[in-house]
Design a protein around this motif. Structure first.
Motif, PDB file in Angstrom:
ATOM      1  N   GLY A   4      -0.803   4.666  -0.951  1.00  0.00           N
ATOM      2  CA  GLY A   4      -2.067   4.588  -0.243  1.00  0.00           C
ATOM      3  C   GLY A   4      -2.010   4.822   1.248  1.00  0.00           C
ATOM      4  O   GLY A   4      -3.009   4.602   1.945  1.00  0.00           O
ATOM      5  N   LEU A  13       0.817  -1.211   0.000  1.00  0.00           N
ATOM      6  CA  LEU A  13       0.000   0.000   0.000  1.00  0.00           C
ATOM      7  C   LEU A  13       0.853   1.265   0.000  1.00  0.00           C
ATOM      8  O   LEU A  13       0.529   2.255  -0.669  1.00  0.00           O
ATOM      9  CB  LEU A  13      -0.931  -0.004   1.217  1.00  0.00           C
ATOM     10  N   LYS A  46      -3.679   7.800   7.519  1.00  0.00           N
ATOM     11  CA  LYS A  46      -4.776   7.480   6.616  1.00  0.00           C
ATOM     12  C   LYS A  46      -4.390   6.271   5.781  1.00  0.00           C
ATOM     13  O   LYS A  46      -3.286   6.205   5.237  1.00  0.00           O
ATOM     14  CB  LYS A  46      -5.081   8.650   5.675  1.00  0.00           C
ATOM     15  N   LYS A  47      -5.307   5.326   5.701  1.00  0.00           N
ATOM     16  CA  LYS A  47      -5.147   4.167   4.830  1.00  0.00           C
ATOM     17  C   LYS A  47      -6.163   4.323   3.715  1.00  0.00           C
ATOM     18  O   LYS A  47      -7.370   4.266   3.953  1.00  0.00           O
ATOM     19  CB  LYS A  47      -5.386   2.880   5.618  1.00  0.00           C
ATOM     20  N   GLY A  48      -5.677   4.558   2.524  1.00  0.00           N
ATOM     21  CA  GLY A  48      -6.586   4.903   1.441  1.00  0.00           C
ATOM     22  C   GLY A  48      -7.165   6.282   1.670  1.00  0.00           C
ATOM     23  O   GLY A  48      -6.546   7.139   2.284  1.00  0.00           O
ATOM     24  N   LYS A  49      -8.396   6.511   1.214  1.00  0.00           N
ATOM     25  CA  LYS A  49      -9.013   7.829   1.341  1.00  0.00           C
ATOM     26  C   LYS A  49      -9.982   7.940   2.507  1.00  0.00           C
ATOM     27  O   LYS A  49     -10.315   9.046   2.935  1.00  0.00           O
ATOM     28  CB  LYS A  49      -9.742   8.191   0.038  1.00  0.00           C
ATOM     29  N   GLN A  65       2.140   1.916  -3.354  1.00  0.00           N
ATOM     30  CA  GLN A  65       1.078   2.419  -4.241  1.00  0.00           C
ATOM     31  C   GLN A  65       0.607   3.823  -3.868  1.00  0.00           C
ATOM     32  O   GLN A  65      -0.289   4.366  -4.505  1.00  0.00           O
ATOM     33  CB  GLN A  65      -0.111   1.449  -4.192  1.00  0.00           C
TER      34      GLN A  65
END
Length: 406
Positions: free
Chosen positions: A366, A361, A394-397, A364
């Motif tokens: 993320g 992640l 934050k993990k992703g949005k 990437q």
């Protein structure tokens, strides 16, 4: 009106000056044309450049005329100052693109209307130079032993200094002389790592033109421990909102060390010095109010008032203890865990199903820490990551996690 030299000195800008009394007298008696150069090494200015823009803005507010020089010529070589290796060679297309980005950003801080400032590109004259003419007319005024005594060259002597980079000092000195001819420039300003290059220009003008010219450097933006300011988990602190969003920018200043607050308020805001000293004198938990003022004022200058208000509101919602903050999963970091890898800590608390998922992640893009994208899968948590003992991941949005320092 106070002499701008005294203003810059009181606020902590001035590091070295070729003739302190001469520069102060000059700035007190006439409208002085001066210049600062910006080499287009990236497509955005960063917070180190912002210090120079603030100095330039103080000068313009006092009635002096800035010349903002973008390095369409010097950018083809690259300044060796402060480098342990040669800079990446840029294509002509990259240089032109970066110069245009710089021009757009600089115009947000400097007023170019009614001849109040000039924007020039040294590619206009450096790219047209005849090499033999340059050697005869300019090179004759430089001695190799004097050039090698400059810190920028001396520090590279063991690892190797290319002949390409060796010419940089001569090119910058030529810029100063050219600006004397073009617009009556009398003063060059720059970061303290530019001292040798600036002196070279002052001496070239004195020897070849028999005219007085002056140089002034301002302090580099460093932390109390001497390290350069403006580095984050996601890389440099850029002035471009696409590269460093206003919220990330705000949070950087909100999280700085207590010892750096007063210096940053003096250098990076226009707050009166009485207010700077009052805020800088706050202790313990109260210093956080000064950090909020600093973060808001700097973000407002760089990104505008609306963006600064949004960043401040976002930080308050996330860290201020309200309903939004109360709903965020929180993990406590013990004193012994300080310095542990972020990916290891998050995997331990099941934010990631495994360390390999976390690394993937991060690769990437993320994962963010305090809204700065984490680029290094081996990044280790540090004291400076925690504001009021708290950091935000934050993990992703959509998935938010709060880390609390024990």
């Amino acid at each position: 009106m106070a002499n701008v030299f005294d203003v810059l000195k009181e606020r902590g800008f001035i590091a070295q000056c070729t003739d302190e009394e001469g520069v102060r007298e000059l700035l007190g008696k006439e409208r002085v044309t001066f210049y600062i150069g910006f080499d287009p090494t990236a497509d955005s200015l960063h917070v180190g450049h912002f210090l120079g823009l603030m100095a330039m803005s103080h000068m313009q507010r006092a009635g002096h005329r800035p010349v903002c020089l973008v390095g369409g010529g010097t950018g083809t070589v690259g300044d060796p100052s402060g480098r342990t290796d040669m800079r990446k060679m840029l294509t002509d297309e990259d240089i032109e693109h970066n110069c245009n980005c710089f021009k757009e950003q600089i115009a947000r801080f400097i007023d170019f209307s009614d001849d109040k400032a000039l924007m020039v590109n040294n590619g206009e004259w450096l790219r047209k130079l005849n090499y033999i003419d340059l050697l005869r007319e300019v090179g004759a005024h430089f001695t190799v032993n004097r050039m090698l005594a400059a810190e920028a060259y001396r520090s590279r002597w063991e690892k190797g200094l290319t002949f390409l980079e060796f010419n940089y000092m001569i090119m910058q000195a030529y810029d100063f002389m050219e600006l004397v001819h073009r617009c009556g420039c009398k003063l060059q300003m720059g970061g303290d790592d530019q001292w040798s290059n600036i002196i070279a220009g002052v001496e070239l003008i004195r020897r070849k033109e028999a005219k007085s010219a002056y140089g002034l450097t301002f302090t580099l933006l460093t932390k109390s421990d001497g390290q350069k300011m403006g580095k984050t988990a996601g890389g440099a602190l850029w002035l471009d909102a696409e590269k460093t969003p206003p919220y990330d920018f705000y949070q950087y200043w909100r999280n700085i060390d207590d010892a750096d607050v007063e210096k940053c308020l003096a250098l990076l805001t226009f707050l009166p010095m009485d207010e700077v000293r009052r805020l800088g004198a706050l202790k313990d938990a109260a210093i956080n109010e000064a950090k909020k003022v600093l973060a808001y004022e700097v973000t407002k200058l760089v990104h505008g008032e609306e963006a600064a208000k949004e960043a401040r509101a976002g930080a308050e919602a996330m860290f201020g203890g309200g309903t939004a903050a109360a709903d965020i999963p929180t993990f406590t970091l013990s004193a012994e865990e300080m310095g542990t890898k972020l990916v290891d800590f998050l995997a331990k608390h099941d934010v990631f199903a495994s360390k390999s998922e976390g690394r993937r992640l991060i690769a990437q893009g993320g994962v963010t820490l305090n809204d700065a994208k984490v680029k290094d899968a081996d990044y280790c948590l540090q004291e400076q990551d925690f504001s009021d003992g708290t950091a935000l991941v934050k993990k992703g949005k959509k998935k938010h996690y709060r880390l609390r320092k024990d």
